[in-house]
Motif scaffolding. Structure first.
Motif, PDB file in Angstrom:
ATOM      1  N   LEU A  67       0.873  -1.178   0.000  1.00 35.13           N
ATOM      2  CA  LEU A  67       0.000   0.000   0.000  1.00 35.13           C
ATOM      3  C   LEU A  67       0.908   1.226   0.000  1.00 35.13           C
ATOM      4  O   LEU A  67       0.907   2.049   0.910  1.00 35.13           O
ATOM      5  CB  LEU A  67      -0.933   0.007   1.215  1.00 35.13           C
ATOM      6  N   TYR A 103      -3.460  -5.868 -12.469  1.00 36.00           N
ATOM      7  CA  TYR A 103      -4.491  -5.295 -11.606  1.00 36.00           C
ATOM      8  C   TYR A 103      -5.228  -4.200 -12.355  1.00 36.00           C
ATOM      9  O   TYR A 103      -4.647  -3.472 -13.159  1.00 36.00           O
ATOM     10  CB  TYR A 103      -3.856  -4.703 -10.337  1.00 36.00           C
ATOM     11  N   ASP A 105      -8.557  -1.196 -11.694  1.00 38.27           N
ATOM     12  CA  ASP A 105      -9.395  -0.587 -10.665  1.00 38.27           C
ATOM     13  C   ASP A 105     -10.011   0.692 -11.211  1.00 38.27           C
ATOM     14  O   ASP A 105      -9.623   1.195 -12.276  1.00 38.27           O
ATOM     15  CB  ASP A 105      -8.556  -0.284  -9.416  1.00 38.27           C
ATOM     16  N   SER A 123      -3.756   0.170  -3.661  1.00 35.28           N
ATOM     17  CA  SER A 123      -4.251  -1.200  -3.795  1.00 35.28           C
ATOM     18  C   SER A 123      -3.499  -1.933  -4.900  1.00 35.28           C
ATOM     19  O   SER A 123      -3.173  -3.114  -4.761  1.00 35.28           O
ATOM     20  CB  SER A 123      -5.754  -1.196  -4.088  1.00 35.28           C
ATOM     21  N   HIS A 127      -0.992  -5.751  -5.223  1.00 32.48           N
ATOM     22  CA  HIS A 127      -1.032  -6.796  -6.250  1.00 32.48           C
ATOM     23  C   HIS A 127       0.311  -6.909  -6.963  1.00 32.48           C
ATOM     24  O   HIS A 127       0.812  -8.012  -7.208  1.00 32.48           O
ATOM     25  CB  HIS A 127      -2.119  -6.468  -7.279  1.00 32.48           C
ATOM     26  N   TYR A 270      -5.742  -5.081   1.529  1.00 31.36           N
ATOM     27  CA  TYR A 270      -5.888  -3.819   0.805  1.00 31.36           C
ATOM     28  C   TYR A 270      -6.213  -2.659   1.726  1.00 31.36           C
ATOM     29  O   TYR A 270      -6.556  -2.843   2.895  1.00 31.36           O
ATOM     30  CB  TYR A 270      -6.991  -3.931  -0.254  1.00 31.36           C
ATOM     31  N   THR A 271      -6.164  -1.465   1.161  1.00 33.28           N
ATOM     32  CA  THR A 271      -6.585  -0.278   1.889  1.00 33.28           C
ATOM     33  C   THR A 271      -8.100  -0.323   2.090  1.00 33.28           C
ATOM     34  O   THR A 271      -8.818  -0.938   1.312  1.00 33.28           O
ATOM     35  CB  THR A 271      -6.186   1.004   1.119  1.00 33.28           C
TER      36      THR A 271
END
Length: 295
Positions: A67, A103, A105, A123, A127, A270-271
């Protein structure tokens, strides 16, 4: 506390410094080691717990920042955008070597002096950290990050949107035609990346130039080269091997009466409060079982 004292595989005391010259001990048959990871050392968590656990025979998995902001090859570009926050953007981290998406998002990110940060980037770093041979891939510039600045619009619809804007600004120069399309701080860098002369009249921009601009907006690309420093990380990845801990009680499988809780353990998430939950749950479990065994 400076050490945990053990006899015949069982905790018997803890050692601590009364002052710079004198070390004392307190008898104890149950100890919870919850000294945290290496992130945010100013809070008192500087990694000394790992050394204590190691001396007691525990294996410490590789300690790494997680993170954490990411460093980019295009540092001059990122520095020019430092502090700019992008909301409602789509992000993909891709491995150029095998063409796979590591990843993806959607959400908010921000540019830093050396790269990028923000919720979706933090995040993504977790990964990326778990990608096989990631250090080599980063060093060889094989990991890229693509940002879709207009994820709600398809390429075709975005092109029509740009044509509409250009029709309204047809007698203006290109540098004065992007105010409704981009944040002000991003206009000059995007013009430079588009290879369209900033003084060029909008009505002179070719179809190919306009389509290249569409691709730039849909696939704004940065090359990732490293993770930020562990001091910048929200959490620490790595720690005491979970195989050496009884997950039902958080007691060490190697030392009787030794318990673990929180970020010192090789567990991270994760956050979004998940790491706090790990700390709460492991702390509760260790404390509950420590008390029950004393009763």
């Amino acid at each position: 506390m400076t050490d945990i004292l053990v006899e015949n595989g069982t905790v018997v005391a803890v050692a601590y410094k009364e002052n710079m010259d004198k070390t004392s001990t307190i008898k104890a048959n149950k100890v919870i080691l919850a000294t945290g990871g290496c992130s945010y050392s100013k809070t008192g968590s500087s990694g000394e717990g790992y050394e204590i656990a190691k001396r007691l025979g525990h294996h410490i998995t590789k300690i790494q920042p997680s993170l954490v902001p990411l460093i980019c090859k295009e540092q001059e570009l990122c520095a020019s955008l430092e502090g700019l926050s992008l909301r409602n953007v789509k992000m993909d981290i891709k491995n150029q070597e095998n063409k796979k998406v590591i990843y993806e998002d959607f959400g908010e990110m921000v540019f830093t002096k050396k790269g990028i940060s923000g919720p979706i980037i933090l995040s993504g770093s977790a990964h990326l950290l778990r990608t096989k041979q990631v250090e080599t891939l980063l060093k060889d510039h094989k990991i890229i990050l693509q940002i879709d600045l207009k994820p709600a619009l398809s390429d075709e619809i975005l092109d029509k949107r740009i044509q509409k804007d250009f029709s309204e600004y047809k007698n203006k120069q290109f540098k004065n035609s992007l105010d409704e399309l981009l944040p002000k701080k991003m206009i000059e860098p995007m013009i430079a990346l588009s290879n369209i002369p900033k003084e060029k009249r909008v009505n002179e921009i070719t179809k190919k130039e306009r389509q290249n601009l569409v691709q730039l907006l849909k696939k704004f690309t940065l090359t990732l080269t490293d993770f930020g420093k562990i001091e910048e990380a929200i959490i620490t990845a790595g720690g005491i091997d979970v195989k050496e801990i009884n997950s039902s009680t958080m007691e060490s499988k190697l030392i009787k009466g030794l318990y673990f809780a929180g970020e010192i353990i090789d567990v991270d998430a994760y956050t979004g409060g998940f790491n706090l939950q790990i700390a709460y749950s492991t702390g509760y479990t260790a404390g509950k079982n420590k008390l029950e065994k004393n009763m």
